[in-house]
Design a protein around this motif. Structure first.
Motif, PDB file in Angstrom:
ATOM      1  N   GLN A 170      24.139  13.394  -5.543  1.00  0.00           N
ATOM      2  CA  GLN A 170      24.716  12.416  -5.472  1.00  0.00           C
ATOM      3  C   GLN A 170      24.616  11.734  -3.905  1.00  0.00           C
ATOM      4  O   GLN A 170      25.686  12.388  -3.228  1.00  0.00           O
ATOM      5  CB  GLN A 170      26.096  12.173  -5.849  1.00  0.00           C
ATOM      6  CG  GLN A 170      26.930  10.713  -6.059  1.00  0.00           C
ATOM      7  CD  GLN A 170      28.093  10.934  -6.934  1.00  0.00           C
ATOM      8  OE1 GLN A 170      28.386  11.704  -7.528  1.00  0.00           O
ATOM      9  NE2 GLN A 170      28.974   9.799  -6.499  1.00  0.00           N
ATOM     10  N   VAL A 171      24.133  10.711  -3.472  1.00  0.00           N
ATOM     11  CA  VAL A 171      23.991  10.483  -2.221  1.00  0.00           C
ATOM     12  C   VAL A 171      24.995   9.310  -1.845  1.00  0.00           C
ATOM     13  O   VAL A 171      25.150   8.389  -2.634  1.00  0.00           O
ATOM     14  CB  VAL A 171      22.770   9.631  -1.926  1.00  0.00           C
ATOM     15  CG1 VAL A 171      22.684   9.255  -0.460  1.00  0.00           C
ATOM     16  CG2 VAL A 171      21.446  10.652  -1.982  1.00  0.00           C
ATOM     17  N   VAL A 172      25.976  10.014  -1.324  1.00  0.00           N
ATOM     18  CA  VAL A 172      27.121   9.212  -0.833  1.00  0.00           C
ATOM     19  C   VAL A 172      27.275   8.066   0.335  1.00  0.00           C
ATOM     20  O   VAL A 172      28.012   7.496   0.385  1.00  0.00           O
ATOM     21  CB  VAL A 172      28.540  10.032  -1.090  1.00  0.00           C
ATOM     22  CG1 VAL A 172      28.674  10.628  -2.465  1.00  0.00           C
ATOM     23  CG2 VAL A 172      28.241  10.972  -0.014  1.00  0.00           C
ATOM     24  N   LYS A 175      36.338  13.290  -5.690  1.00  0.00           N
ATOM     25  CA  LYS A 175      35.311  13.963  -5.988  1.00  0.00           C
ATOM     26  C   LYS A 175      35.509  15.222  -6.855  1.00  0.00           C
ATOM     27  O   LYS A 175      36.605  15.934  -6.867  1.00  0.00           O
ATOM     28  CB  LYS A 175      34.752  14.704  -4.651  1.00  0.00           C
ATOM     29  CG  LYS A 175      33.363  15.482  -5.068  1.00  0.00           C
ATOM     30  CD  LYS A 175      33.006  16.345  -3.603  1.00  0.00           C
ATOM     31  CE  LYS A 175      31.662  17.086  -3.703  1.00  0.00           C
ATOM     32  NZ  LYS A 175      31.896  18.335  -4.717  1.00  0.00           N
ATOM     33  N   LYS A 176      34.576  15.211  -8.059  1.00  0.00           N
ATOM     34  CA  LYS A 176      34.582  16.375  -9.051  1.00  0.00           C
ATOM     35  C   LYS A 176      33.818  17.556  -8.375  1.00  0.00           C
ATOM     36  O   LYS A 176      32.802  17.488  -7.800  1.00  0.00           O
ATOM     37  CB  LYS A 176      34.078  15.431 -10.199  1.00  0.00           C
ATOM     38  CG  LYS A 176      34.581  14.477 -10.902  1.00  0.00           C
ATOM     39  CD  LYS A 176      33.919  13.997 -12.065  1.00  0.00           C
ATOM     40  CE  LYS A 176      34.663  12.691 -12.797  1.00  0.00           C
ATOM     41  NZ  LYS A 176      33.775  12.230 -14.032  1.00  0.00           N
ATOM     42  N   ARG A 177      34.646  18.570  -9.050  1.00  0.00           N
ATOM     43  CA  ARG A 177      34.161  19.880  -8.419  1.00  0.00           C
ATOM     44  C   ARG A 177      32.705  20.151  -8.636  1.00  0.00           C
ATOM     45  O   ARG A 177      32.088  20.818  -7.758  1.00  0.00           O
ATOM     46  CB  ARG A 177      35.122  20.992  -8.999  1.00  0.00           C
ATOM     47  CG  ARG A 177      34.826  22.418  -8.736  1.00  0.00           C
ATOM     48  CD  ARG A 177      35.700  23.523  -9.192  1.00  0.00           C
ATOM     49  NE  ARG A 177      36.961  23.076  -8.993  1.00  0.00           N
ATOM     50  CZ  ARG A 177      38.221  23.820  -9.486  1.00  0.00           C
ATOM     51  NH1 ARG A 177      37.921  24.898 -10.342  1.00  0.00           N
ATOM     52  NH2 ARG A 177      39.545  23.290  -8.834  1.00  0.00           N
ATOM     53  N   LYS A 178      32.223  19.809  -9.629  1.00  0.00           N
ATOM     54  CA  LYS A 178      30.549  20.137  -9.890  1.00  0.00           C
ATOM     55  C   LYS A 178      29.866  19.274  -9.218  1.00  0.00           C
ATOM     56  O   LYS A 178      28.683  19.518  -9.389  1.00  0.00           O
ATOM     57  CB  LYS A 178      30.660  20.462 -11.472  1.00  0.00           C
ATOM     58  CG  LYS A 178      31.534  21.502 -12.047  1.00  0.00           C
ATOM     59  CD  LYS A 178      30.847  21.713 -13.659  1.00  0.00           C
ATOM     60  CE  LYS A 178      31.689  22.642 -14.334  1.00  0.00           C
ATOM     61  NZ  LYS A 178      31.338  22.786 -15.519  1.00  0.00           N
ATOM     62  N   GLU A 179      30.254  18.358  -8.919  1.00  0.00           N
ATOM     63  CA  GLU A 179      29.359  17.520  -8.403  1.00  0.00           C
ATOM     64  C   GLU A 179      28.435  17.538  -6.958  1.00  0.00           C
ATOM     65  O   GLU A 179      29.242  18.495  -6.153  1.00  0.00           O
ATOM     66  CB  GLU A 179      29.856  16.032  -8.009  1.00  0.00           C
ATOM     67  CG  GLU A 179      30.487  15.061  -9.215  1.00  0.00           C
ATOM     68  CD  GLU A 179      31.086  13.659  -9.040  1.00  0.00           C
ATOM     69  OE1 GLU A 179      31.200  12.969  -9.771  1.00  0.00           O
ATOM     70  OE2 GLU A 179      31.648  13.766  -7.796  1.00  0.00           O
TER      71      GLU A 179
END
Length: 269
Positions: free
Chosen positions: A188-190, A69-73
């Motif tokens: 972002q629906v994971v 995961k990227k911090r801003k996501e």
């Protein structure tokens, strides 16, 4: 003559009793259509195991994804409510004991009680999800008029994101696709969780039995990864598909349809 008639009467009555007894012994104990599924949900340890398995799998998959995961996501999961997070088997059990059928009014009474308990493992999983900074959206086909009491129910179970911003209920159509897209506009629906195929994608909507199976096979790699399925033997589109989504069938017609779909062992050549 009187003695003969008395013996004859006793013999006839004894024969009737023995015949009735034999019928009771040989007749299978057929429980009502809904009774055994409700008992499965309420008493079977196997049901609890399946629920724990689903949430454990969901957690493991999210743990793997979080490493990337990227911090801003902004991440979110989308989950159904009934028989995915909330256990409503009590409502069905009450109807069975009272000899009544499901109605919109009976469902409304149940929802207003805000008395549903959690599906085993649901609260621990959702609280863990929230602790990871992932938002939770409850997309349900409960009516929008049920939002307030449903939130009361969720808060009573101490579930996260129990507010109007995170509860997307049915206002016009039972399709959840537009509501899912609404969440996807900002997140972002994971992962998606549900007990019914239409909780995951619109491809499953109004499909017959063969099409449901085919569509399920097409996304086989998603099950246990992005799609997490919870068990529900009480009701769902799987049952509607049995009747070809026909409304108003008599109990006899439904029984005939069910029996026609039972598969016997293949003939060995």
């Amino acid at each position: 003559m009187k003695r003969y008639m008395r013996r004859l009467l006793i013999a006839v009555l004894t024969g009737i009793t023995l015949s009735a007894t034999a019928q009771n012994i040989t007749k299978p104990d057929l429980a009502p259509v809904k009774e055994l599924p409700v008992l499965f949900h309420q008493t079977a340890a196997e049901y609890r195991a399946l629920c724990y398995q689903a949430f454990n799998t969901a957690k493991l998959q999210l743990e793997l994804q979080l490493k990337k995961k990227k911090r801003k996501e902004k991440w979110a999961i989308v989950t159904d409510l009934d028989e995915t997070i909330l256990d409503n088997s009590y409502s069905e059990a009450k109807l069975i004991k009272e000899g009544k059928e499901y109605t919109g009014a009976s469902w409304k009474q149940w929802v207003n009680l805000a008395a549903a308990t959690e599906v085993p493992g649901a609260s621990d999983f959702l609280r863990w999800v929230k602790a990871q900074g992932i938002s939770i959206f409850y997309i349900s086909n409960r009516d929008t008029s049920d939002v307030v009491r449903t939130i009361d129910n969720l808060k009573g179970l101490k579930l996260p994101d129990a507010d109007t911003a995170h509860t997307l209920f049915k206002s016009s159509t039972s399709s959840k696709e537009e509501r899912r897209k609404k969440v996807m506009q900002n997140y972002q629906v994971v992962m998606l969780l549900g007990d019914n195929l239409t909780d995951f994608t619109a491809f499953f909507e109004e499909k017959d039995l063969a099409q449901r199976a085919a569509e399920t096979d097409k996304v086989r790699t998603s099950w246990g990864q992005k799609f997490i399925m919870l068990p529900n033997a009480i009701y769902g589109d799987w049952e509607n598909a049995i009747y070809n989504y026909q409304r108003g069938l008599t109990p006899e017609q439904k029984e005939a349809k069910r029996k026609s779909l039972l598969k016997e062992p293949p003939t060995v050549q």
